[in-house]
Design a protein around this motif. Sequence first.
Motif, PDB file in Angstrom:
ATOM      1  N   LEU A 219       0.820  -1.207   0.000  1.00 26.82           N
ATOM      2  CA  LEU A 219       0.000   0.000   0.000  1.00 26.82           C
ATOM      3  C   LEU A 219       0.854   1.257   0.000  1.00 26.82           C
ATOM      4  O   LEU A 219       1.865   1.319   0.707  1.00 26.82           O
ATOM      5  CB  LEU A 219      -0.912   0.002   1.232  1.00 26.82           C
ATOM      6  N   PRO A 220       0.452   2.265  -0.762  1.00 24.78           N
ATOM      7  CA  PRO A 220       1.233   3.508  -0.780  1.00 24.78           C
ATOM      8  C   PRO A 220       1.214   4.179   0.598  1.00 24.78           C
ATOM      9  O   PRO A 220       0.250   4.044   1.356  1.00 24.78           O
ATOM     10  CB  PRO A 220       0.526   4.374  -1.825  1.00 24.78           C
TER      11      PRO A 220
ATOM     12  N   THR B 171      -8.607   4.363  -3.963  1.00 26.19           N
ATOM     13  CA  THR B 171      -7.652   4.262  -5.059  1.00 26.19           C
ATOM     14  C   THR B 171      -7.914   5.366  -6.076  1.00 26.19           C
ATOM     15  O   THR B 171      -9.035   5.868  -6.190  1.00 26.19           O
ATOM     16  CB  THR B 171      -7.745   2.886  -5.746  1.00 26.19           C
TER      17      THR B 171
ATOM     18  N   ASN C 258      -7.168   5.279  -9.546  1.00 21.55           N
ATOM     19  CA  ASN C 258      -7.464   4.920 -10.936  1.00 21.55           C
ATOM     20  C   ASN C 258      -7.640   3.405 -11.054  1.00 21.55           C
ATOM     21  O   ASN C 258      -7.487   2.679 -10.073  1.00 21.55           O
ATOM     22  CB  ASN C 258      -6.347   5.426 -11.858  1.00 21.55           C
TER      23      ASN C 258
ATOM     24  N   ALA D 104      -5.770   1.191 -12.633  1.00 20.85           N
ATOM     25  CA  ALA D 104      -4.531   0.425 -12.442  1.00 20.85           C
ATOM     26  C   ALA D 104      -4.250   0.191 -10.956  1.00 20.85           C
ATOM     27  O   ALA D 104      -3.907  -0.930 -10.549  1.00 20.85           O
ATOM     28  CB  ALA D 104      -3.357   1.138 -13.105  1.00 20.85           C
ATOM     29  N   GLU D 105      -4.410   1.229 -10.135  1.00 18.57           N
ATOM     30  CA  GLU D 105      -4.170   1.068  -8.703  1.00 18.57           C
ATOM     31  C   GLU D 105      -5.240   0.171  -8.077  1.00 18.57           C
ATOM     32  O   GLU D 105      -4.939  -0.674  -7.227  1.00 18.57           O
ATOM     33  CB  GLU D 105      -4.144   2.429  -8.010  1.00 18.57           C
ATOM     34  N   THR D 106      -6.470   0.320  -8.509  1.00 17.62           N
ATOM     35  CA  THR D 106      -7.558  -0.522  -8.011  1.00 17.62           C
ATOM     36  C   THR D 106      -7.262  -1.993  -8.311  1.00 17.62           C
ATOM     37  O   THR D 106      -7.376  -2.844  -7.430  1.00 17.62           O
ATOM     38  CB  THR D 106      -8.894  -0.101  -8.652  1.00 17.62           C
TER      39      THR D 106
ATOM     40  N   ARG E 104      -4.300  -3.395  -9.011  1.00 21.05           N
ATOM     41  CA  ARG E 104      -3.087  -3.843  -8.326  1.00 21.05           C
ATOM     42  C   ARG E 104      -3.393  -4.207  -6.871  1.00 21.05           C
ATOM     43  O   ARG E 104      -3.019  -5.276  -6.390  1.00 21.05           O
ATOM     44  CB  ARG E 104      -1.999  -2.775  -8.379  1.00 21.05           C
ATOM     45  N   LEU E 105      -4.123  -3.331  -6.190  1.00 17.56           N
ATOM     46  CA  LEU E 105      -4.450  -3.624  -4.791  1.00 17.56           C
ATOM     47  C   LEU E 105      -5.416  -4.799  -4.673  1.00 17.56           C
ATOM     48  O   LEU E 105      -5.305  -5.624  -3.767  1.00 17.56           O
ATOM     49  CB  LEU E 105      -5.006  -2.389  -4.100  1.00 17.56           C
TER      50      LEU E 105
ATOM     51  N   THR F  92      -3.183  -7.867  -5.190  1.00 17.66           N
ATOM     52  CA  THR F  92      -2.232  -8.051  -4.096  1.00 17.66           C
ATOM     53  C   THR F  92      -2.924  -8.491  -2.816  1.00 17.66           C
ATOM     54  O   THR F  92      -2.495  -9.441  -2.160  1.00 17.66           O
ATOM     55  CB  THR F  92      -1.440  -6.752  -3.848  1.00 17.66           C
TER      56      THR F  92
END
Length: 155
Positions: free
Chosen positions: A28-29, A76, A78, A80-82, A84-85, A88
């Motif tokens: 997570l960022p 999130t 965008n 891509a981040e949605t 990826r998380l 993961t």
Amino acid sequence: MTDRPNSRLCIFLREGAEDAARFYAAALPDTRVDHVQPIGPNMSIVLWTCMGTRYMLMDGNDAFSPKHDHSISVATLNQAETDRLRDTLTEGGSEGRCGWRCDRFGVHWQVVPTALTHMLSDPDREAAGRAQAAVMGMKKIDIAALRAAFDGRSA
């Protein structure tokens, strides 16, 4: 003078609190492990910060485990981040509808695109309702499909 104590949400795990916090810090960022304190055989307290919110994980007690009605919601930016998380946090765990996940440590998550939050809070309640209906049928949240539903067109 002593600094004022702070407030943290505490999540009990049967085991693996430190491993879980390190996994979250990598996934997570703006997330980090702040402190690990062993408190007994196979027991520890882990203080960690997830995207500015403080948490505490404790493990080593079989009587406690995370529950579905307590989850961490992550916004999130965008698709891509949605994605990826989603991938993961679901690895070794399970997924449910509407962006819900249960990770391999048993912690429940909601991965929510900010676009969905904006749609659901829009003053156009009919459009918001269409977005809500669309997300209810999704396991993998698709922002473009949500936008299409919000706008009243097919994806």
